[in-house]
Design an enzyme around this catalytic site. Structure first.
Site, PDB file in Angstrom:
ATOM      1  N   ARG A   1       5.528  53.114 -31.828  1.00  0.00           N
ATOM      2  CA  ARG A   1       4.729  52.608 -32.956  1.00  0.00           C
ATOM      3  C   ARG A   1       3.691  53.661 -33.368  1.00  0.00           C
ATOM      4  O   ARG A   1       3.354  53.794 -34.535  1.00  0.00           O
ATOM      5  CB  ARG A   1       4.062  51.274 -32.598  1.00  0.00           C
ATOM      6  CG  ARG A   1       3.051  50.813 -33.638  1.00  0.00           C
ATOM      7  CD  ARG A   1       2.835  49.305 -33.716  1.00  0.00           C
ATOM      8  NE  ARG A   1       2.843  48.604 -32.447  1.00  0.00           N
ATOM      9  CZ  ARG A   1       1.844  48.606 -31.555  1.00  0.00           C
ATOM     10  NH1 ARG A   1       0.732  49.277 -31.789  1.00  0.00           N
ATOM     11  NH2 ARG A   1       1.965  47.941 -30.432  1.00  0.00           N
TER      12      ARG A   1
ATOM     13  N   TYR B   1       5.072  48.975 -61.092  1.00  0.00           N
ATOM     14  CA  TYR B   1       6.150  48.348 -60.336  1.00  0.00           C
ATOM     15  C   TYR B   1       5.769  46.889 -60.037  1.00  0.00           C
ATOM     16  O   TYR B   1       4.668  46.621 -59.528  1.00  0.00           O
ATOM     17  CB  TYR B   1       6.372  49.126 -59.036  1.00  0.00           C
ATOM     18  CG  TYR B   1       7.396  48.508 -58.130  1.00  0.00           C
ATOM     19  CD1 TYR B   1       8.740  48.502 -58.487  1.00  0.00           C
ATOM     20  CD2 TYR B   1       7.027  47.918 -56.928  1.00  0.00           C
ATOM     21  CE1 TYR B   1       9.679  47.916 -57.665  1.00  0.00           C
ATOM     22  CE2 TYR B   1       7.975  47.335 -56.099  1.00  0.00           C
ATOM     23  CZ  TYR B   1       9.294  47.340 -56.475  1.00  0.00           C
ATOM     24  OH  TYR B   1      10.219  46.757 -55.657  1.00  0.00           O
TER      25      TYR B   1
ATOM     26  N   ASP C   1       1.316  56.512 -57.468  1.00  0.00           N
ATOM     27  CA  ASP C   1       2.665  56.198 -56.998  1.00  0.00           C
ATOM     28  C   ASP C   1       3.602  57.172 -57.711  1.00  0.00           C
ATOM     29  O   ASP C   1       3.799  57.085 -58.920  1.00  0.00           O
ATOM     30  CB  ASP C   1       2.996  54.734 -57.337  1.00  0.00           C
ATOM     31  CG  ASP C   1       4.370  54.309 -56.823  1.00  0.00           C
ATOM     32  OD1 ASP C   1       5.241  55.181 -56.672  1.00  0.00           O
ATOM     33  OD2 ASP C   1       4.564  53.092 -56.604  1.00  0.00           O
TER      34      ASP C   1
ATOM     35  N   LYS D   1      13.968  55.426 -52.913  1.00  0.00           N
ATOM     36  CA  LYS D   1      14.475  55.869 -54.208  1.00  0.00           C
ATOM     37  C   LYS D   1      14.942  57.329 -54.126  1.00  0.00           C
ATOM     38  O   LYS D   1      15.880  57.597 -53.416  1.00  0.00           O
ATOM     39  CB  LYS D   1      13.387  55.639 -55.255  1.00  0.00           C
ATOM     40  CG  LYS D   1      12.683  54.262 -55.157  1.00  0.00           C
ATOM     41  CD  LYS D   1      13.615  53.097 -55.427  1.00  0.00           C
ATOM     42  CE  LYS D   1      13.010  51.733 -55.086  1.00  0.00           C
ATOM     43  NZ  LYS D   1      11.696  51.416 -55.656  1.00  0.00           N
TER      44      LYS D   1
END
Ligand code: PLP
Length: 386
Positions: free
Chosen positions: A50, A102, A173, A198
């Site tokens: 983690r 988005y 972004d 993406k």
């Protein structure tokens, strides 16, 4: 001298000349949750996945180098990345957010962050001066450019100057452009976000997200938050994104070339009312894009003449997939009104220009002639029916 971006997609300079991976050219997948310690109070540098995992770390270094940041953090999705950086804020803080965003980000802000006491003002940053919306408790400005799906181009340097003068963080972004075409940190942004699902991954097969920064104070805070909340990218998915990134440059170039050709063809079609693509000279953001980016990408938004025609196109596509998402090698078409922007209030959606006849195309790397042939045959059928 800094190496070229295609080289940086493939090679991490700081990892060269080492032999610990038996010379493996493809970075190994360290599929382990934990690490044995060499002795009491000692560590190999890795304690628990983690916190750190070599495969994820290698990917993070590659992405940091592509965006020109001091560090990058890899997450299990773009939304996990955005959720994490929202933890930088406190109840009572206010953010200025681009209105054409988005849809998932808007859903997070409205339905999760607001509940946590964070306040938002949605501003069309192209038409309005953000200075008018800055309040005493404003902490940050969050934008995408080009915006999603209306492809408004925002001047990152200009917004960064305003943000700096008021001591606000600027978060960009950069999913639509990828680091191949645009580097917001170099234009004055403090934080860059990516949905790695993406263009970075590029194959429509893996979810991932990134936060990149060039500020040490933010890096330290984000590392603490990632360790604490645990949405780090898995070793195998890190490897898939590493593999995808190797071909980022040639994918971006090919899909952009296809987009240019398809856009020119779409402009001539009677059922298409409008084609929005910043690579077109007549696009209002064309010149800003030329100044701040190295390309125009391969996202194209179209307004079809009627809603019936728009829906019929979605019904009839075959090679082109009617699917959410973008930035992969396969060409996808989406219907923002009910897919990506379904949770955006209708009046906001309409104000942003997203109608029931708006379609968004993510152009892939197929042969452009085949994509045009499919669209041509669909438009002919659609015209006959209605
Ligand atoms: C897809 C997307 C996101 C969310 O990323 P996921 O990987 O789907 O969680 C955020 N911003 C933009 C611009 C996107 O296209």
């Amino acid at each position: 001298m800094e190496r070229g971006i295609n080289t940086r997609c493939l090679h991490l300079e700081s990892a060269e000349g080492k032999t610990e991976h038996y010379g493996a050219v493809s970075y190994p997948i360290y599929q382990t949750a934990t690490y044995a310690h060499p002795g009491a109070g000692k560590s190999t540098g890795y304690d628990y996945s983690r916190l750190q995992n070599p495969t994820r770390e290698h990917l993070e270094k590659v992405i940091a180098s592509l965006e020109g940041g001091i560090d990058a953090l890899a997450f299990s999705s773009g939304m996990a990345a955005i959720t994490l950086f929202m933890e930088l804020f406190q109840p009572g803080d206010h953010l200025i957010v681009e209105a054409d965003l988005y849809g998932g980000s808007i859903r997070l802000f409205d339905h999760v962050s607001k509940k946590n006491g964070i306040d938002f003002t949605y501003v069309n940053c192209l038409q309005n001066d953000i200075q008018k919306y800055i309040k005493e408790n404003t902490r940050a400005v969050f934008v995408e450019t080009p915006t999603n799906p209306m492809m408004n181009v925002l001047d990152i340097e200009k917004i960064a100057k305003i943000a700096k003068s008021k001591d606000l963080l600027l978060i960009v972004d950069n999913t639509f452009m990828s680091p191949y075409f645009q580097n917001p940190l170099k234009l004055g942004a403090d934080i860059v976000i990516h949905s790695g699902t993406k263009y970075l991954g590029g194959h429509n097969d893996t979810l991932a997200g990134f936060i990149i920064t060039n500020r040490e104070d933010i890096r330290d805070r984000l590392r603490f938050l990632l360790k604490t909340t645990g949405a780090g990218l898995s070793p195998f998915d890190s490897w898939l994104i590493l593999r995808g990134v190797k071909t980022l440059g040639i994918r971006m170039e090919q899909s952009q070339k296809n987009a240019m050709e398809i856009v020119e063809w779409l402009k001539e079609q009677s059922i298409i009312k409008d084609v929005i693509y910043p690579g077109l000279k007549e696009h209002p953001g064309h010149e800003i894009m030329k100044k701040q980016a190295r390309g125009f990408g391969s996202m194209v938004t179209i307004h079809v003449d009627t809603e019936e025609h728009a829906l019929a196109i979605l019904e009839k596509v075959r090679m082109i997939k009617y699917a959410e998402s973008l930035g992969g090698v396969e060409t996808l078409i989406t219907y923002p009104a009910t897919q990506t922007h379904a949770d955006v209030p209708e009046e906001v959606r309409i104000r942003n220009g997203i109608t029931n006849s708006t379609l968004r195309l993510s152009i892939g790397i197929e042969d452009s002639g085949d994509l045009i042939a499919e669209l041509k045959s669909i438009f002919a059928q659609v015209n006959e029916v209605f």
